[in-house]
Design a protein around this motif. Sequence first.
Motif, PDB file in Angstrom:
ATOM      1  N   ALA A  76     -25.355 -70.264 -23.605  1.00 56.64           N
ATOM      2  CA  ALA A  76     -23.465 -70.693 -24.305  1.00 56.64           C
ATOM      3  C   ALA A  76     -22.842 -71.817 -23.434  1.00 56.64           C
ATOM      4  N   PHE A  77     -22.872 -72.379 -24.183  1.00 57.60           N
ATOM      5  CA  PHE A  77     -21.650 -73.556 -24.017  1.00 57.60           C
ATOM      6  C   PHE A  77     -20.142 -73.369 -23.753  1.00 57.60           C
ATOM      7  N   ARG A  78     -20.376 -74.339 -22.407  1.00 56.07           N
ATOM      8  CA  ARG A  78     -19.164 -73.917 -21.718  1.00 56.07           C
ATOM      9  C   ARG A  78     -17.852 -74.829 -22.711  1.00 56.07           C
ATOM     10  N   ASP A  79     -16.746 -74.118 -22.644  1.00 53.91           N
ATOM     11  CA  ASP A  79     -15.787 -74.742 -23.417  1.00 53.91           C
ATOM     12  C   ASP A  79     -14.605 -74.525 -23.486  1.00 53.91           C
ATOM     13  N   GLY A  80     -14.221 -75.597 -22.919  1.00 54.04           N
ATOM     14  CA  GLY A  80     -12.898 -75.861 -22.252  1.00 54.04           C
ATOM     15  C   GLY A  80     -13.376 -76.780 -20.808  1.00 54.04           C
ATOM     16  N   THR A  81     -11.763 -75.973 -20.488  1.00 56.88           N
ATOM     17  CA  THR A  81     -11.668 -76.568 -18.319  1.00 56.88           C
ATOM     18  C   THR A  81     -11.838 -75.035 -17.755  1.00 56.88           C
ATOM     19  N   LYS A  82     -12.446 -75.594 -16.320  1.00 53.68           N
ATOM     20  CA  LYS A  82     -12.020 -74.031 -15.750  1.00 53.68           C
ATOM     21  C   LYS A  82     -10.405 -74.077 -15.161  1.00 53.68           C
ATOM     22  N   GLY A  83     -10.110 -72.783 -15.266  1.00 61.12           N
ATOM     23  CA  GLY A  83      -9.311 -71.958 -15.110  1.00 61.12           C
ATOM     24  C   GLY A  83      -8.690 -71.770 -13.410  1.00 61.12           C
ATOM     25  N   ASN A  84      -7.644 -70.929 -13.247  1.00 57.51           N
ATOM     26  CA  ASN A  84      -7.596 -70.717 -12.063  1.00 57.51           C
ATOM     27  C   ASN A  84      -7.887 -69.118 -11.695  1.00 57.51           C
ATOM     28  N   ALA A  85      -7.995 -69.184  -9.982  1.00 56.86           N
ATOM     29  CA  ALA A  85      -8.993 -67.885  -9.845  1.00 56.86           C
ATOM     30  C   ALA A  85      -8.171 -66.711 -10.342  1.00 56.86           C
ATOM     31  N   VAL A  86      -8.763 -65.531 -10.756  1.00 54.34           N
ATOM     32  CA  VAL A  86      -8.222 -64.699 -11.167  1.00 54.34           C
ATOM     33  C   VAL A  86      -8.639 -63.467 -10.001  1.00 54.34           C
ATOM     34  N   LYS A  87      -7.339 -62.881  -9.208  1.00 52.59           N
ATOM     35  CA  LYS A  87      -8.021 -61.767  -8.679  1.00 52.59           C
ATOM     36  C   LYS A  87      -8.079 -60.370  -9.328  1.00 52.59           C
ATOM     37  N   LEU A  88      -8.574 -59.451  -8.997  1.00 53.52           N
ATOM     38  CA  LEU A  88      -8.943 -58.279  -9.489  1.00 53.52           C
ATOM     39  C   LEU A  88      -8.993 -57.405  -8.478  1.00 53.52           C
TER      40      LEU A  88
END
Length: 213
Positions: free
Chosen positions: A132-144
Motif C-alpha cells: 500500500a502507498f503511504r498517504d500523508g505524513t506520520k502522525g503523533n504517537a497513540v498510547k493504547l
Amino acid sequence: MDMKLSRLFPVVAASAGALALSACGGGGTTNAASSSTPSTSATPTATTTVTTATPSPASTPAAPPPAAQPADDGLCKSGDVKLSLGQGDSGAGSTFRPLLITNSGAKPCTIQGFPGVSYVAGSDGHQVGKDAFRDGTKGNAVKLNPGQTAAADIQFVNVRNFDPGTCQPTPVKGLRIYLPQETASNFVPDDGTGCAGTKIPGNQLAVKTVHPA
C-alpha cells in the motif's frame, strides 16, 4: 794369626752367607704374593629416577551466559493487538475502510506511523501486487491501554478500473499487516480482487497514519 781364630772365620762366613740367601728368598716370596692378589675397585651404580606425571582433573566448561532479553520499548507488537476492518465509504472508484487496532494485551502499548499493508492470496499467503502507498505524513504517537483502539484508514481501489492485461486481476484472501516498527505480521481476512501486475498506473491500496479511533 791364632789357629783357633782361623778356624772360626769359615764358619762365620758360611753363616752370614746363609742368612743373606734366606733374606733374599723371603723378600721375593712376599712380593709375589702381594702382586698376585687382585685389587677390587668400587664401581658406582647409576640410578634412574622415573617421574610419573599425575593428570590434572578435567576442568568443567563454563556455562554460557544467559541470552540477553530484548528490552521492552513499549511499542505495540503483533501479539499485543487484535486487528479488524471497520465499515467503509465508497466514492470515486475506491472504498475507504478503517483498519482497527485494538490492544488485546495486559499492559499499555504505543503505536505511531504507517502500518505495512498488502494483499495476499493462496494457501501459502503470497503477496499480490505492490504494498500500500503511504498517504500523508506520520502522525503523533497513540498510547493504547488494554482494550483501547486506534485506527489507520485504508483506500481500496476498484481494480476493474485498470486495464486487465496490466492489472492481472487475482482473487485475494485478505491483507497482511505489519504494525509500525514491527517485523512480525498479522492477517486480516477479506475476500476480494487485487492486481498481481506491478505496473498499473496508480495504487491499488493506500494507507494513512495511525490515529485515535
